[in-house]
Design an enzyme around this catalytic site. Structure first.
Site: not given
Length: 184
Positions: A12, A14
């Site tokens: 992922d 952020d």
């Protein structure tokens, strides 16, 4: 030449690679790497791992930034990763809002299934590192292995305790890299 097993790690963005912002990362200047994350990507790259980013970017659908700006943010990320000796193979992103009912928005497994098709691997061979329940559910829904980091929203996600069975938990991406590099 013997066929080597692809070691693919899905990240992922952020809260895992860079600091998360509840108001969205809307420009390259707002993209701030989490301490140790770029070096971890560099170590994994040198050890033969392929790294791919899978990120929900509903800020596009919400009009906070456009795809061109998102590409500029990712260009800054690629540059920072490269300067740390790392390499990100690709960025897969969902530009849709939750109400768009697409199949690519995490926690649905669409992005992961796209990645496994493109890399010609089985979902069970995939590991995804995330900081939110939707990241963990996304890889679990695809049949892969989930790793939670405590950076970003990870500490809150861990405290909520609803993680898929078998989820591994580490302080940050650097700790994940140490684990993967010593266990493989």
């Amino acid at each position: 030449m013997a066929h080597m097993q692809l070691k693919l790690l899905i990240l992922d963005r952020d809260g895992v690679i860079n600091e998360d912002d509840p108001n969205y990362i809307k420009s390259p200047a707002e993209w701030i790497p989490i301490p140790g994350s770029l070096e971890a990507i560099g170590e994994l790259t040198r050890a033969g791992w392929s790294l791919v980013v899978a990120t929900n970017q509903s800020g596009v659908a919400r009009g906070y930034y456009n795809v061109e700006m998102l590409n500029r943010i990712h260009a800054a990320m690629y540059k920072a990763v490269n300067e740390a000796g790392g390499h990100i193979d690709a960025v897969f992103f969902c530009p849709h809002a939750p109400e768009d009912q697409c199949t690519c928005r995490k926690p649905l497994p669409g992005m992961i299934l796209d990645i496994v098709r493109r890399y010609n691997i089985q979902p069970a061979e995939c590991i995804m590192v995330g900081d939110s329940l939707r990241d963990l559910e996304c890889i679990a829904n695809a049949g892969g292995k989930a790793i939670l980091v405590r950076t970003g929203n990870g500490a809150k996600t861990e405290a909520a305790g609803k993680m898929p069975a078998g989820t591994l938990v580490f302080n940050d991406l650097a700790a994940v890299a140490r684990h993967l590099l010593t266990s493989n």
